[in-house]
Design an enzyme around this catalytic site. Structure first.
Site, PDB file in Angstrom:
ATOM      1  N   VAL A  13      37.891  82.384  -2.197  1.00  0.00           N
ATOM      2  CA  VAL A  13      38.281  81.007  -1.657  1.00  0.00           C
ATOM      3  C   VAL A  13      39.391  81.038  -0.666  1.00  0.00           C
ATOM      4  CG1 VAL A  13      40.420  79.138  -3.018  1.00  0.00           C
ATOM      5  CG2 VAL A  13      37.715  80.705  -4.023  1.00  0.00           C
ATOM      6  N   THR A 123      40.984  77.559  -9.486  1.00  0.00           N
ATOM      7  CA  THR A 123      40.894  76.540 -10.556  1.00  0.00           C
ATOM      8  C   THR A 123      41.715  76.765 -11.776  1.00  0.00           C
ATOM      9  OG1 THR A 123      38.390  76.679  -9.627  1.00  0.00           O
ATOM     10  CG2 THR A 123      38.758  76.091 -12.197  1.00  0.00           C
ATOM     11  N   GLU A 153      39.407  74.095  -4.657  1.00  0.00           N
ATOM     12  CA  GLU A 153      38.186  73.497  -3.827  1.00  0.00           C
ATOM     13  C   GLU A 153      37.047  74.047  -4.408  1.00  0.00           C
ATOM     14  OE1 GLU A 153      38.732  73.972  -0.251  1.00  0.00           O
ATOM     15  OE2 GLU A 153      36.388  73.943  -0.832  1.00  0.00           O
ATOM     16  N   LEU A 155      34.220  75.278  -2.953  1.00  0.00           N
ATOM     17  CA  LEU A 155      32.836  75.947  -2.145  1.00  0.00           C
ATOM     18  C   LEU A 155      32.304  77.090  -3.381  1.00  0.00           C
ATOM     19  CD1 LEU A 155      34.135  78.879  -1.829  1.00  0.00           C
ATOM     20  CD2 LEU A 155      35.498  77.948  -0.234  1.00  0.00           C
ATOM     21  N   GLU A 157      29.351  80.286  -3.130  1.00  0.00           N
ATOM     22  CA  GLU A 157      29.600  81.414  -2.581  1.00  0.00           C
ATOM     23  C   GLU A 157      28.280  80.922  -1.788  1.00  0.00           C
ATOM     24  OE1 GLU A 157      29.399  84.566  -4.610  1.00  0.00           O
ATOM     25  OE2 GLU A 157      31.487  83.955  -5.510  1.00  0.00           O
ATOM     26  N   ASN A 210      32.455  71.483 -12.033  1.00  0.00           N
ATOM     27  CA  ASN A 210      31.247  72.299 -12.589  1.00  0.00           C
ATOM     28  C   ASN A 210      31.178  72.060 -14.221  1.00  0.00           C
ATOM     29  OD1 ASN A 210      32.085  73.844  -9.956  1.00  0.00           O
ATOM     30  ND2 ASN A 210      34.000  74.709 -10.483  1.00  0.00           N
ATOM     31  N   PHE A 251      21.080  70.521  -8.297  1.00  0.00           N
ATOM     32  CA  PHE A 251      21.563  71.009  -9.185  1.00  0.00           C
ATOM     33  C   PHE A 251      20.307  70.660 -11.081  1.00  0.00           C
ATOM     34  CE2 PHE A 251      24.943  73.763  -8.473  1.00  0.00           C
ATOM     35  CZ  PHE A 251      25.044  73.582  -7.301  1.00  0.00           C
ATOM     36  N   CYS A 262      32.459  81.639 -10.686  1.00  0.00           N
ATOM     37  CA  CYS A 262      32.808  80.238 -11.370  1.00  0.00           C
ATOM     38  C   CYS A 262      31.837  79.462 -12.785  1.00  0.00           C
ATOM     39  CB  CYS A 262      32.385  79.666  -9.766  1.00  0.00           C
ATOM     40  SG  CYS A 262      33.302  80.155  -9.046  1.00  0.00           S
TER      41      CYS A 262
HETATM   42  C1  UDX Z   1      30.118  76.319  -7.979  1.00  0.00           C
HETATM   43  C2  UDX Z   1      30.259  75.504  -7.106  1.00  0.00           C
HETATM   44  O1  UDX Z   1      29.220  74.767  -7.243  1.00  0.00           O
HETATM   45  C3  UDX Z   1      31.463  75.010  -7.089  1.00  0.00           C
HETATM   46  O2  UDX Z   1      31.809  73.926  -6.499  1.00  0.00           O
HETATM   47  C4  UDX Z   1      32.622  75.617  -7.148  1.00  0.00           C
HETATM   48  O3  UDX Z   1      33.785  75.772  -6.368  1.00  0.00           O
HETATM   49  C5  UDX Z   1      32.676  77.368  -7.421  1.00  0.00           C
HETATM   50  O4  UDX Z   1      31.000  77.419  -8.694  1.00  0.00           O
HETATM   51  P1  UDX Z   1      29.106  78.652  -6.994  1.00  0.00           P
HETATM   52  O5  UDX Z   1      28.760  79.981  -8.529  1.00  0.00           O
HETATM   53  O6  UDX Z   1      29.127  79.696  -5.693  1.00  0.00           O
HETATM   54  O7  UDX Z   1      29.652  77.567  -6.907  1.00  0.00           O
HETATM   55  O8  UDX Z   1      27.708  78.758  -6.827  1.00  0.00           O
HETATM   56  P2  UDX Z   1      26.099  77.729  -7.247  1.00  0.00           P
HETATM   57  O9  UDX Z   1      25.872  77.216  -6.012  1.00  0.00           O
HETATM   58  O10 UDX Z   1      26.651  76.339  -8.091  1.00  0.00           O
HETATM   59  O11 UDX Z   1      25.649  77.770  -8.576  1.00  0.00           O
HETATM   60  C6  UDX Z   1      25.903  78.155  -9.695  1.00  0.00           C
HETATM   61  C7  UDX Z   1      24.643  79.302 -10.578  1.00  0.00           C
HETATM   62  O12 UDX Z   1      23.663  77.583 -10.865  1.00  0.00           O
HETATM   63  C8  UDX Z   1      23.462  79.852  -9.995  1.00  0.00           C
HETATM   64  O13 UDX Z   1      23.465  80.899 -10.820  1.00  0.00           O
HETATM   65  C9  UDX Z   1      22.596  79.644  -9.779  1.00  0.00           C
HETATM   66  O14 UDX Z   1      21.396  80.066  -9.277  1.00  0.00           O
HETATM   67  C10 UDX Z   1      22.787  78.874 -10.852  1.00  0.00           C
HETATM   68  N1  UDX Z   1      21.620  77.354 -10.264  1.00  0.00           N
HETATM   69  C11 UDX Z   1      21.865  76.204  -9.677  1.00  0.00           C
HETATM   70  C12 UDX Z   1      20.306  77.088 -11.449  1.00  0.00           C
HETATM   71  O15 UDX Z   1      19.913  77.658 -11.617  1.00  0.00           O
HETATM   72  N2  UDX Z   1      19.694  75.596 -11.038  1.00  0.00           N
HETATM   73  C13 UDX Z   1      19.860  75.020  -9.578  1.00  0.00           C
HETATM   74  O16 UDX Z   1      19.884  73.888  -9.757  1.00  0.00           O
HETATM   75  C14 UDX Z   1      21.515  75.240  -9.311  1.00  0.00           C
END
Ligand code: UDX
Length: 431
Positions: A13, A123, A153, A155, A157, A210, A251, A262
């Protein structure tokens, strides 16, 4: 001219936020207490893999808008606005360890000699802003006035730079109107809707988002089990759901569940925060249960397919918790590999970016330079992360090197009809 900003903490972040603030013209000093990391950054090193980040960091360092320091006092002295972006890791009971934020607040308090805006980007549990303000009042001997702001934030990854440069919205939580104009000036170049709330609401927005996103994932995963039992196809089901604007398609991908630094931590924290406030958020406990169960259901599929796992060679494609990152924190691949190793399987693995980090966490795994070498002699292939690189695979070549043409796809990356046509025994999730 831009604002003078200090960012404390150069993790995901902090570093990406600092780099993007510099990119839009602010003067940024990023501070970290890990002096090796600061020296590495000063030499032009980038400690994380994040698409586009190295370019932005190097450009802004060269053009003099971005600097690194090991001293909070340096950053505080030269800045009008100080962002706190230090870790808020989980404690064993799922609550949040706030000691890094508290320590930084104390250090800021002893360094300030004039009015500053102090912004929390990490967070954090609701009501943290009040605690930070109280800590600064307590430890600043001269009773200098400050404003504490919450600006979480959002964002992700793997697309952190894009998320920061083109945010859906910006949240500013304040206790008075005084810091609002400066905060808007900082965020104005990002051309996103800005919402101004009280501090508690801003803090809660982050946890609420989240948790809701994790809930969507667990919803899709729970559906995938019912789809398997009924012969429906989860991909078609979520497509049909997602076109409803009230629901949205994002999602809702069934797979091995969520991992990373996260979601698992933030959902535990939100459950604990609610509990401490006298509210039981049992819905989120179910989200966690479904997420854990999803990996077990997948492992059962591996067993059903192979019958005996002992002495089988298994090729694992994808190790990172999701594509476009080298992050291995709570990656589903880890649980899958550990479980198969315990049963006596021989594991070969490949990931485009995460192998160095995976080597620190896994023993007895043969890491290979590409997907084909990984799959030579394999009795089965398990896909754990949906990297784009795997979409381009020459599947005929892949099949020809495997001992058995068995593919278990944990992320629904391949087309079942095509896999069948190519002669694979193919299983995926919920279809
Ligand atoms: C998340 C939030 O999206 C972000 O806004 C916050 O700031 C930090 O946490 P991140 O953990 O980087 O971000 O990844 P993200 O793309 O959200 O995916 C999280 C997890 O969910 C991953 O393991 C991904 O594989 C899983 N996922 C995501 C699914 O299994 N199915 C989906 O449809 C979407």
């Amino acid at each position: 001219m831009g604002a003078h900003i200090c960012i404390i903490g150069t993790g995901y972040v902090g570093l990406v936020t600092g780099a993007c603030f510099a990119e839009v013209g602010h003067r940024v000093i990023c501070v970290d207490n890990d002096l090796n990391k600061v020296a590495f950054l000063q030499r032009g090193g980038i400690p994380i893999y994040e698409p586009g980040l190295d370019e932005i960091v190097h450009r802004n360092v060269t053009e003099g808008r971005l600097r690194f320091s090991g001293q909070i006092a340096d950053g505080v002295r030269e800045s009008e606005v100080i962002f706190i972006a230090v870790p808020t890791p989980p404690r064993p009971d799922g609550s949040v360890d706030m000691s890094y934020v508290e320590k930084v607040a104390r250090e800021i308090a002893t360094s300030i000699t004039e009015y500053k805006i102090i912004v929390d980007k990490s967070t954090v549990p609701v009501k943290t802003g009040e605690r930070v303000a109280e800590t600064i009042r307590r430890y600043n001997k001269d009773k200098i006035e400050v404003d504490v702001v919450s600006s979480p934030e959002f964002l992700r990854e793997g697309c952190a730079v894009q998320d920061l440069m083109q945010p859906d919205r910006i949240v500013i939580g304040v206790a008075s109107q005084r810091p609002v104009a400066k905060m808007k000036e900082i965020y104005e170049p990002f051309h996103a809707p800005i919402i101004v709330t009280d501090i508690n609401s801003a803090e809660m927005i982050k946890h609420a988002c989240n948790s809701f996103l994790a809930l969507k994932i667990s919803y899709a995963n729970a559906l995938s089990a019912i789809c398997e039992a009924s012969g429906a196809n989860v991909e078609d089901v979520v497509h049909g759901m997602g076109l409803d604007k009230r629901i949205g398609r994002a999602f809702l991908n069934a797979g091995l569940g969520y991992g990373g630094s996260c979601f698992p931590k933030d959902i535990s924290a939100f459950i604990q925060i609610a509990h401490e406030l006298g509210c039981e958020f049992d819905l989120l406990k179910e989200v966690q249960r479904i997420n854990a169960e999803q990996i077990q259901r997948f492992l059962k599929k591996v067993h059903d397919t192979l019958w005996i796992v002992k002495d089988k060679t298994i090729s694992i494609l994808g190790l990172a918790f999701k594509p476009n990152t080298d992050d291995m924190r709570l990656a589903p691949s880890l649980e899958i590999i550990h479980s198969l190793q315990q049963e006596g399987a021989r594991i070969k693995a490949y990931d485009p970016k995460a192998m160095d980090k995976a080597k620190e966490l896994l023993t007895g795994v043969e890491f290979c330079p590409d997907p084909y070498t990984t799959s030579v002699g394999a009795d089965a292939l398990i896909l754990c992360t949906e990297w784009d690189e795997f979409r381009q695979l020459d599947l005929e070549k892949l099949r020809s090197v495997m001992a058995q043409p068995i593919v278990l796809d944990g992320r629904n990356l391949f087309d079942p009809a095509k896999m069948k046509e190519l002669g694979f025994a193919y299983k995926s999730v919920g279809r």
